[in-house]
Design an enzyme around this catalytic site. Structure first.
Site, PDB file in Angstrom:
ATOM      1  CE  LYS A 179       5.711  -9.938 -20.592  1.00 15.20           C
ATOM      2  NZ  LYS A 179       5.163  -9.548 -21.849  1.00 15.20           N
ATOM      3  CG  ASN A 182       4.514 -10.595 -16.849  1.00 18.34           C
ATOM      4  OD1 ASN A 182       4.128  -9.285 -16.875  1.00 18.34           O
ATOM      5  ND2 ASN A 182       4.080 -11.350 -17.613  1.00 18.34           N
ATOM      6  CG  ASP A 195      -0.181  -9.897 -16.900  1.00 16.82           C
ATOM      7  OD1 ASP A 195      -1.180 -10.448 -16.810  1.00 16.82           O
ATOM      8  OD2 ASP A 195       0.485  -8.998 -17.542  1.00 16.82           O
TER       9      ASP A 195
END
Length: 377
Positions: A179, A182, A195
């Site tokens: 996304k 991240n 992440d």
């Protein structure tokens, strides 16, 4: 699927930042830190790195388990991002395996489009991961400023992200939380995936599947919603959703009512915007296939799709292609590309740890967590 939807509520308050769903660890394909192979020699060797080695400068962000700080290593002045996680919250949310997996993955990979772990250590009550500070800001930050990207800009980011995903997949890792939040941009405008708290690493049969119900709602692949088991194909669904959001300014199938959004994902054809090119429409339809067996989920086939026509993949890997957008960065500590809601918060991390007896301290150890990148002085 009905039972899965109820745990979210049918009408959630819209949040500009999309938060992940975190379920318990996979029961059918459990992975512990002891089962993950170190790919860097001496990566697990003990090192004497502690919180006292770093000067905490600013808050960069925060989440359910802790905060991310801008820090300076006192002995050489090098700037890093420090992720501080509270063990109590990790254990309360049943995320011990995911946390160990994130640390192991970050310590075992070496890719130009993935953030690099430099040090990891722990105190009796917290875990710390020290990574390179990427100060171009989140892709999320820049996308919200621009509303949407041109197709050329979206193609550039998608191509570099595809190389990162392909690298992970060759290492037996599925990412599961792609996304804009991240994805970081470095000072030259290239992407860095970050992440890995929801990532999964496999060993054994190629057809092995994971069964955790996890990810960020707007990007969840249909097979995760259905609970039928999933593999690397979920990352290609998320790549399609991300390309769509970069071009349209919002994820496909989006609804403030999550139950309706999930129904849209499973049954509604993706809506193509008038300004999408034929090539963009085709790759989105190919990636956003509900049936993973029909989804375009082979990296080499994605690379040869007409949407990526003109990309020199060798030069892209070497980062010799100039990025279409260069973030404004004045220096290594420049935070103008980060949310002031965090950077203006008082930055402190207590050196005082919870008072635990010897037995409690032993029980609260995360074996193998300590790390120093052998290539990093």
């Amino acid at each position: 699927m009905g039972g899965c939807l109820k745990c979210f509520g049918s009408d959630s308050k819209e949040d500009p930042k999309k938060e992940p769903i975190i379920d318990k660890e996979d029961s059918k394909t459990n992975t512990t830190s002891d089962s993950i192979t170190q790919r860097k020699s001496s990566a697990a060797a003990p090192v004497q790195i502690t919180l006292e080695d770093f000067q905490i400068e600013k808050v960069l962000g925060k989440g359910a388990f802790g905060k991310v700080f801008l820090v300076t290593k006192k002995d050489n002045g090098q700037v890093y991002a420090m992720k501080a996680l509270r063990k109590e919250m990790i254990e309360k949310r049943n995320q011990v395996v995911h946390t160990k997996t994130e640390r192991e993955i970050l310590g075992s990979i070496d890719c130009p489009f993935i953030v690099q772990l430099r040090f990891a250590f722990q105190t009796p009550d917290k875990l710390y991961m020290i990574m390179d500070f990427i100060n171009g800001g989140e892709l999320f930050f820049h996308l919200r400023r621009s509303t949407s990207f041109t197709e050329e800009r979206a193609k550039f980011y998608a191509a570099e992200i595809l190389l990162a995903l392909d690298y992970l997949h060759t290492q037996g890792i599925i990412y599961r939380d792609l996304k804009p939040e991240n994805i970081l941009l470095d000072a030259e405008g290239h992407v860095k995936l970050t992440d890995f708290g929801l990532s999964k690493q496999f060993f054994g049969a190629e057809n092995q599947k994971a069964f955790s119900f996890c990810g960020t709602p707007e990007y969840l692949a249909p097979e995760i919603l259905k609970g039928t088991g999933h593999d690397k194909a979920v990352d290609f669904w998320s790549l399609g959703a991300l390309i769509y959001e970069m071009l349209a300014g919002a994820p496909p199938f989006y609804s403030r009512n999550r139950e309706q959004m999930f129904r849209n994902m499973l049954s509604k054809p993706v809506e193509m915007k008038p300004h999408f090119s034929p090539a963009a429409c085709d790759i989105l339809k190919s990636l956003l296939q509900v049936d993973p067996r029909r989804r375009l989920s082979n990296a080499n086939e994605v690379k040869t799709h007409q949407f990526f026509e003109g990309i020199d993949w060798g030069k892209l890997w070497k980062k010799t292609i100039e990025a279409p957008f260069i973030p404004k960065v004045k220096g290594p500590r420049d935070l103008q590309n980060f949310d002031k809601m965090f950077t203006e918060e008082k930055a402190e991390e207590s050196l005082i740890v919870t008072h635990l007896n010897a037995e409690q301290k032993a029980a609260n150890r995360y074996d193998g967590f300590t790390y120093k990148d052998p290539s990093h002085l």
